[in-house]
Design an enzyme around this catalytic site. Structure first.
Site, PDB file in Angstrom:
ATOM      1  N   ARG A  19      28.968  -8.586 -23.458  1.00 18.75           N
ATOM      2  CA  ARG A  19      29.555  -8.739 -24.790  1.00 18.75           C
ATOM      3  C   ARG A  19      29.748  -7.404 -25.492  1.00 18.75           C
ATOM      4  O   ARG A  19      30.385  -7.318 -26.534  1.00 18.75           O
ATOM      5  CB  ARG A  19      28.710  -9.684 -25.645  1.00 18.75           C
ATOM      6  CG  ARG A  19      28.902 -11.135 -25.194  1.00 18.75           C
ATOM      7  CD  ARG A  19      28.003 -12.057 -25.948  1.00 18.75           C
ATOM      8  NE  ARG A  19      28.327 -12.110 -27.362  1.00 18.75           N
ATOM      9  CZ  ARG A  19      27.496 -12.575 -28.292  1.00 18.75           C
ATOM     10  NH1 ARG A  19      26.324 -13.003 -27.947  1.00 18.75           N
ATOM     11  NH2 ARG A  19      27.861 -12.599 -29.549  1.00 18.75           N
ATOM     12  N   GLN A  79      15.548  -8.838  -9.782  1.00 15.20           N
ATOM     13  CA  GLN A  79      15.926 -10.255  -9.890  1.00 15.20           C
ATOM     14  C   GLN A  79      17.354 -10.342  -9.335  1.00 15.20           C
ATOM     15  O   GLN A  79      18.303  -9.887  -9.975  1.00 15.20           O
ATOM     16  CB  GLN A  79      15.888 -10.718 -11.347  1.00 15.20           C
ATOM     17  CG  GLN A  79      16.185 -12.204 -11.478  1.00 15.20           C
ATOM     18  CD  GLN A  79      16.526 -12.625 -12.911  1.00 15.20           C
ATOM     19  OE1 GLN A  79      16.940 -11.808 -13.736  1.00 15.20           O
ATOM     20  NE2 GLN A  79      16.382 -13.908 -13.190  1.00 15.20           N
ATOM     21  N   ASP A 109      15.963  -5.615 -24.379  1.00 14.65           N
ATOM     22  CA  ASP A 109      16.987  -5.363 -25.402  1.00 14.65           C
ATOM     23  C   ASP A 109      16.450  -5.583 -26.810  1.00 14.65           C
ATOM     24  O   ASP A 109      17.204  -5.809 -27.735  1.00 14.65           O
ATOM     25  CB  ASP A 109      18.226  -6.225 -25.133  1.00 14.65           C
ATOM     26  CG  ASP A 109      17.950  -7.716 -25.269  1.00 14.65           C
ATOM     27  OD1 ASP A 109      16.782  -8.092 -25.440  1.00 14.65           O
ATOM     28  OD2 ASP A 109      18.927  -8.491 -25.204  1.00 14.65           O
ATOM     29  N   GLU A 159      15.099 -24.620 -26.995  1.00 14.25           N
ATOM     30  CA  GLU A 159      16.298 -23.780 -27.006  1.00 14.25           C
ATOM     31  C   GLU A 159      17.374 -24.485 -27.817  1.00 14.25           C
ATOM     32  O   GLU A 159      17.474 -25.716 -27.809  1.00 14.25           O
ATOM     33  CB  GLU A 159      16.771 -23.518 -25.575  1.00 14.25           C
ATOM     34  CG  GLU A 159      15.867 -22.569 -24.803  1.00 14.25           C
ATOM     35  CD  GLU A 159      15.620 -21.264 -25.538  1.00 14.25           C
ATOM     36  OE1 GLU A 159      16.579 -20.509 -25.783  1.00 14.25           O
ATOM     37  OE2 GLU A 159      14.457 -20.989 -25.894  1.00 14.25           O
ATOM     38  N   ARG A 320      22.419  23.975 -29.541  1.00 16.24           N
ATOM     39  CA  ARG A 320      22.609  23.159 -28.344  1.00 16.24           C
ATOM     40  C   ARG A 320      21.381  23.262 -27.427  1.00 16.24           C
ATOM     41  O   ARG A 320      20.477  24.055 -27.671  1.00 16.24           O
ATOM     42  CB  ARG A 320      23.894  23.599 -27.635  1.00 16.24           C
ATOM     43  CG  ARG A 320      25.145  23.193 -28.428  1.00 16.24           C
ATOM     44  CD  ARG A 320      26.404  23.707 -27.784  1.00 16.24           C
ATOM     45  NE  ARG A 320      26.466  23.347 -26.384  1.00 16.24           N
ATOM     46  CZ  ARG A 320      27.157  24.026 -25.459  1.00 16.24           C
ATOM     47  NH1 ARG A 320      27.845  25.104 -25.794  1.00 16.24           N
ATOM     48  NH2 ARG A 320      27.154  23.624 -24.212  1.00 16.24           N
TER      49      ARG A 320
END
Ligand code: UD1
Ligand code: MG
Length: 454
Positions: A19, A79, A109, A159, A320
């Site tokens: 997404r 997985q 996340d 859910e 930098r």
């Protein structure tokens, strides 16, 4: 005490982030100078997670590499197919089977999770819970699993897709973070089925199973910010904003003066000494240290750089990677410094590029000085000695050394080493033609009709 118990933290990082319309795996997007995954792993290690397992998707080498970079002893599990959160946790079955006291499951996340929240969850396990769920009351509960309580006890997580209208009205939601008492964790996880509308193995089914097995399920509540999950770029930006606010507050609490905090952008690893002042509109990339009494003036950008005590940087300076400013150095407007050591008290106040160089203590680098470090193929070093004086608008063509106390005349192009205390001039010699301008006017102007000035 919770801290004495052994702990396995399982971080689920197999999300694709489709997404976000990005080729990059979701957990590798960055806020405050580091990846979402790194934020989560930092929180885990600060909470005393003795072992960490990271579950990645098939072929997610970059995610595994990032996990190893942040926590070299993290164990990576793959997985191979995305078949639900419980399925993902079971990818780390071998680690769970080693029977740690606490098993934490954390989503890769949710970068704002704080170590103290993990510690609270572990506390509930230490008090005998079989399972702990981190609950919160989101402003908009859409998409979250609802926590179903009966007589104050957590009996299930529903859910959204599977919830009844009455269950959907529940305000208390699943933040996604769950913890299991190690000895019963595997037995619970292996009983989870995929009998639901998505056909996925839901981690959330663990609650009902734990209770059926006689265990106690406990909810720990936290604020929304702790468990903000990221699925879109807008959520990434919102989460980054929350994190910036935390970092600014932490800097101010530690005594840094931020004149307009909302305009200063920090990295999670930005380090400040005492009495530092940061003027408005400054960006700190990763790896920046600023020591006591330094002042960072407006519109400066710093990245993997060190600023010594009492140094003055900016306005409009760019430090930098590898810029190392010792104490009392002055770097002024439109000066760019990269991979260079600027020793105590040296100054480069205006319009300069200093790259792959050493500038000795007390040296003065005049306006417009450029170290020509790149010949199109390789980079070369420039060494400027202590107390040297580089006249304005000079080009130092590397590799080249300017000795201690030497002078370089303004406008020079220096291609050969300059001995200590010498003067080097590398420019066209000035010519004077007396009366030349007057003669020009006398010759040319009478023949031209000049329009009078208005
Ligand atoms: C999940 C919870 C929900 C909770 C919400 C909080 C379940 C079943 N639901 O829903 O109750 O309110 O989080 O944000 O747990 N993942 C894998 N492999 C998989 C599936 C997921 O690694 O096969 C990882 C994802 O990368 C992500 C995390 O697990 O980091 C959660 O998955 P996601 O699909 O986002 O679950 P939600 O629908 O948000
Ligand atoms: Mg999610």
């Amino acid at each position: 005490m919770a801290v004495e118990r052994t702990c396995l933290a399982i971080v689920l990082a197999a999300g694709e982030g489709t997404r976000m319309r990005s080729m990059r795996p979701k957990v590798l997007h960055a806020i405050a100078g580091q990846s979402l995954l790194a934020h989560v792993l930092d929180a885990v290690s600060k909470a005393g997670g003795t072992k960490t397992a990271v579950v990645v998707g098939l072929g997610a080498d970059a995610v595994a590499a990032e996990a190893k970079r942040v926590l070299p002893d993290a164990e990576i599990f793959v997985q191979a197919e995305r078949r639900g959160t419980a399925h993902a946790v079971l990818a780390a079955k071998a680690a769970i089977a080693r029977a740690p006291d606490d098993v934490l499951v954390i989503f890769g996340d949710t970068p704002l999770i704080r170590p103290q929240t993990l510690t609270r969850i572990r506390g509930a396990l230490a008090e005998g819970a079989a399972l702990v769920v981190l609950g919160f009351r989101p402003k908009d509960p859409a998409g979250y699993g609802r926590l179903v309580l009966k007589g104050g006890e957590l009996v299930a997580i529903r859910e959204e897709l599977d919830a009844s209208p009455a269950e959907r009205a529940i305000a208390l939601c699943n933040g996604g973070l769950m913890a299991f008492a190690g000895p019963t964790a595997l037995a619970i996880l292996e009983r989870i089925s995929n009998d639901n509308r998505k056909g996925e193995y839901y981690l959330t089914d663990a609650i009902a199973i734990a209770r059926a097995m006689g265990g106690k399920a406990v909810v720990i509540e936290t604020e929304e910010e702790d468990v903000r999950g990221i699925n879109t770029n807008a959520q990434l930006a919102d989460t980054a904003a929350v994190l910036q606010q935390r970092l600014r507050n932490a800097a101010m609490d530690a005594g840094v003066t931020l004149i307009a905090p909302e305009t200063v952008f920090l990295s999670s690893d930005t380090k400040f000494g005492r009495e530092v002042v940061v003027e408005p509109f400054v960006v700190f990339g990763p790896g920046v240290t600023v020591e006591d009494n330094a002042v960072i003036r407006s519109f400066s950008h710093l990245d993997r750089a060190h600023v010594g005590k009492g140094a003055l940087v900016g306005p409009y300076a760019r430090l930098r990677p590898g810029a190392r400013l010792q104490d009392d150095v002055h770097v002024g407007n439109f000066v760019e410094i990269k991979e260079a050591l600027i020793e105590t008290g040296a100054k480069a106040n205006h319009l300069s590029y200093i790259g792959d160089a050493t500038v000795g203590a007390g040296a003065n680098v005049g306006a417009g000085t450029i170290t020509c470090n790149y010949d199109g193929v390789a980079k070369h070093r420039t060494e400027i000695g202590k107390n040297a004086f580089i006249g304005s608008n000079s080009a130092l063509v590397a590799p080249v050394k300017i000795g201690d106390g030497a002078y370089v005349g303004s406008g020079s192009v220096i291609t050969q080493d300059v001995p200590a205390d010498a003067l080097a001039l590398g420019r066209g010699r000035q010519a004077i033609k007396e009366g030349w301008a007057r003669r020009l006017r006398e010759r040319v102007l009478p023949s031209k009709k000049r329009t009078p000035a208005k």
